[in-house]
Design a protein around this motif. Structure first.
Motif, PDB file in Angstrom:
ATOM      1  N   ASN A 117     -32.409  34.777  25.773  1.00 35.86           N
ATOM      2  CA  ASN A 117     -31.062  34.463  24.673  1.00 35.86           C
ATOM      3  C   ASN A 117     -29.451  34.384  25.990  1.00 35.86           C
ATOM      4  O   ASN A 117     -28.806  34.201  26.577  1.00 35.86           O
ATOM      5  CB  ASN A 117     -30.567  34.931  23.772  1.00 35.86           C
ATOM      6  CG  ASN A 117     -28.768  34.676  23.414  1.00 35.86           C
ATOM      7  OD1 ASN A 117     -28.765  33.539  23.050  1.00 35.86           O
ATOM      8  ND2 ASN A 117     -28.171  35.816  22.814  1.00 35.86           N
ATOM      9  N   ILE A 118     -30.373  35.463  27.011  1.00 39.07           N
ATOM     10  CA  ILE A 118     -28.738  35.867  28.316  1.00 39.07           C
ATOM     11  C   ILE A 118     -29.484  35.580  29.538  1.00 39.07           C
ATOM     12  O   ILE A 118     -28.298  34.870  29.576  1.00 39.07           O
ATOM     13  CB  ILE A 118     -28.559  37.067  28.044  1.00 39.07           C
ATOM     14  CG1 ILE A 118     -28.166  37.973  26.637  1.00 39.07           C
ATOM     15  CG2 ILE A 118     -27.626  37.577  29.525  1.00 39.07           C
ATOM     16  CD1 ILE A 118     -27.691  39.512  26.447  1.00 39.07           C
TER      17      ILE A 118
ATOM     18  N   LYS B 109     -29.367  32.137  31.620  1.00 38.45           N
ATOM     19  CA  LYS B 109     -28.547  31.406  31.946  1.00 38.45           C
ATOM     20  C   LYS B 109     -27.658  31.558  33.051  1.00 38.45           C
ATOM     21  O   LYS B 109     -26.840  31.481  33.542  1.00 38.45           O
ATOM     22  CB  LYS B 109     -27.202  31.788  30.182  1.00 38.45           C
ATOM     23  CG  LYS B 109     -25.702  31.078  30.900  1.00 38.45           C
ATOM     24  CD  LYS B 109     -25.094  29.964  30.499  1.00 38.45           C
ATOM     25  CE  LYS B 109     -23.797  29.097  30.684  1.00 38.45           C
ATOM     26  NZ  LYS B 109     -23.991  27.771  31.022  1.00 38.45           N
TER      27      LYS B 109
ATOM     28  N   CYS C 206     -20.947  29.356  23.369  1.00 39.74           N
ATOM     29  CA  CYS C 206     -20.865  31.622  23.387  1.00 39.74           C
ATOM     30  C   CYS C 206     -21.171  31.507  21.943  1.00 39.74           C
ATOM     31  O   CYS C 206     -21.493  33.157  22.478  1.00 39.74           O
ATOM     32  CB  CYS C 206     -19.315  31.243  24.099  1.00 39.74           C
ATOM     33  SG  CYS C 206     -18.644  32.787  24.283  1.00 39.74           S
TER      34      CYS C 206
ATOM     35  N   GLN D 175     -24.385  32.094  21.290  1.00 38.13           N
ATOM     36  CA  GLN D 175     -24.890  34.010  22.223  1.00 38.13           C
ATOM     37  C   GLN D 175     -24.315  34.649  21.675  1.00 38.13           C
ATOM     38  O   GLN D 175     -24.874  36.513  21.312  1.00 38.13           O
ATOM     39  CB  GLN D 175     -24.247  33.693  23.568  1.00 38.13           C
ATOM     40  CG  GLN D 175     -25.412  33.706  24.798  1.00 38.13           C
ATOM     41  CD  GLN D 175     -24.990  33.678  26.408  1.00 38.13           C
ATOM     42  OE1 GLN D 175     -23.842  34.097  26.567  1.00 38.13           O
ATOM     43  NE2 GLN D 175     -25.767  33.448  26.662  1.00 38.13           N
TER      44      GLN D 175
ATOM     45  N   SER E  40     -27.475  37.158  20.454  1.00 33.18           N
ATOM     46  CA  SER E  40     -27.004  38.851  20.745  1.00 33.18           C
ATOM     47  C   SER E  40     -26.444  40.212  19.569  1.00 33.18           C
ATOM     48  O   SER E  40     -27.518  41.069  19.163  1.00 33.18           O
ATOM     49  CB  SER E  40     -25.779  38.793  21.491  1.00 33.18           C
ATOM     50  OG  SER E  40     -25.629  40.356  22.337  1.00 33.18           O
TER      51      SER E  40
ATOM     52  N   PHE F  22     -22.252  37.052  30.169  1.00 36.92           N
ATOM     53  CA  PHE F  22     -22.534  36.669  28.749  1.00 36.92           C
ATOM     54  C   PHE F  22     -21.765  36.960  28.224  1.00 36.92           C
ATOM     55  O   PHE F  22     -21.465  37.820  27.709  1.00 36.92           O
ATOM     56  CB  PHE F  22     -24.208  36.778  28.170  1.00 36.92           C
ATOM     57  CG  PHE F  22     -24.180  38.244  27.027  1.00 36.92           C
ATOM     58  CD1 PHE F  22     -24.071  38.618  25.761  1.00 36.92           C
ATOM     59  CD2 PHE F  22     -24.398  39.806  28.355  1.00 36.92           C
ATOM     60  CE1 PHE F  22     -24.123  39.518  25.464  1.00 36.92           C
ATOM     61  CE2 PHE F  22     -24.522  41.118  27.378  1.00 36.92           C
ATOM     62  CZ  PHE F  22     -23.587  40.460  26.312  1.00 36.92           C
ATOM     63  N   CYS F  23     -21.465  36.376  26.735  1.00 38.54           N
ATOM     64  CA  CYS F  23     -20.503  36.191  25.502  1.00 38.54           C
ATOM     65  C   CYS F  23     -21.343  37.072  25.327  1.00 38.54           C
ATOM     66  O   CYS F  23     -21.483  37.652  24.199  1.00 38.54           O
ATOM     67  CB  CYS F  23     -20.615  34.854  25.285  1.00 38.54           C
ATOM     68  SG  CYS F  23     -19.654  32.964  25.572  1.00 38.54           S
TER      69      CYS F  23
END
Length: 313
Positions: free
Chosen positions: A76-77, A80, A97, A100, A104, A178-179
């Motif tokens: 997921n991270i 990107k 965003c 994510q 997360s 990351f967001c």
């Protein structure tokens, strides 16, 4: 060109972990290597547990879910981060965003509860071995895993919806890789104090209580081990418990420090450094600490190699 001008009004800009320098290339290569290692380790762990009947126990069932969560979390991270570094295009859409943040929070929250469930399994196995088959039945382990996923998902739905509802009228350049909720709150021009109290309550439920229960479980395990007559068994149990607690502290410690502080106390460099532990480091260490140091797993790996290469001596 200023980061604000690199995207549309609905995009965020992730400033990332690296600048474009020689040293950054070295760190990027190291990160990419960790990503590959993490995927390989956890995928191998899931395959071994699925293939070897001797690993079809509650402990390894929970471990397979931990590995799956770690695979999803780094996926997921990190891709990107890698894509942004290679392309130089660090924009992420509002929807991207949100995805994510949701994934997360689901995986981080679920893993917090799952680590607690695993500590309970260890406690019952060592402190109440005769009752273990009854207490940790297949039905109980399935309910534990399902509960971790469900509660983590529900928590993520609530927080994602609330965070995305805030107006972002300041610069949309997010000094993170990351967001993440704390980084997004710093970009909002609304009063987020009430929401921060909700984050604090979630932190108690998902972080402090599980960490306390894990600590109590391992204290009880060590007290039980001290009563054993075998010095070899004591040494092995102390080694296992110490390694487990190191990983637990590395995961919960930075997580608690990040999510249970007021917005005004956050600094971008510190938040990024702490996030590395619970998003990159612990997913890499979990298979090594919880699985590959175990004789049953090593035996399963040898059997797989023998079946794959039957003529090899």
């Amino acid at each position: 060109m200023r980061p604000d001008n690199l995207s549309t009004n609905t995009d965020f800009i992730l400033l990332g972990l690296f600048s474009f320098s020689h040293s950054s290339v070295v760190f990027f290569s190291f990160l990419f290597g960790l990503f590959i290692v993490t995927l390989t380790e956890n995928t191998l762990m899931i395959l071994l547990i699925h293939r070897d009947l001797r690993l079809h126990t509650p402990m390894y069932f929970l471990l397979s879910h931990l590995s799956f969560m770690d695979i999803l979390h780094v996926s997921n991270i990190i891709p990107k981060v890698i894509a942004d570094f290679l392309s130089g295009h660090r924009a992420i859409s509002f929807a991207g965003c949100g995805i994510q943040v949701f994934l997360s929070l689901t995986l981080l929250g679920g893993e917090c509860l799952l680590l607690d469930a695993m500590s309970c399994d260890h406690y019952v196995a060592i402190c109440h071995p005769l009752r273990y088959p009854v207490i940790m039945s297949e039905r109980v382990s399935v309910l534990m895993a399902a509960g971790c996923w469900l509660v983590g998902t529900l928590n993520a739905m609530v927080h994602t919806g609330l965070v995305l509802h805030f107006p972002f009228c300041r610069s949309r350049a997010m000094d993170h890789f990351f967001c993440e909720v704390p980084a997004m709150l710093k970009l909002s021009c609304a009063d987020t104090s009430h929401y921060e109290r909700g984050v604090y309550v979630s932190g108690i439920i998902f972080l402090q209580i599980p960490f306390l229960m894990i600590s109590v479980s391992y204290v009880q395990i060590l007290l039980t081990v001290l009563k054993m007559k075998s010095s070899e068994a004591q040494k092995k149990s102390f080694s296992t418990c110490s390694f487990h607690m190191v990983v637990v502290i590395m995961y919960y410690g930075p997580f608690i420090f990040t999510y249970m502080r007021p917005k005004s106390y956050h600094t971008p460099g510190q938040d990024k450094f702490l996030a590395i532990f619970y998003t990159i480091v612990t997913p890499t260490l979990n298979p090594v600490i919880y699985s590959f140091r175990n004789k049953d797993v090593l035996t399963a790996m040898k059997n797989v190699l023998r079946s794959s290469f039957p003529n090899r001596k």
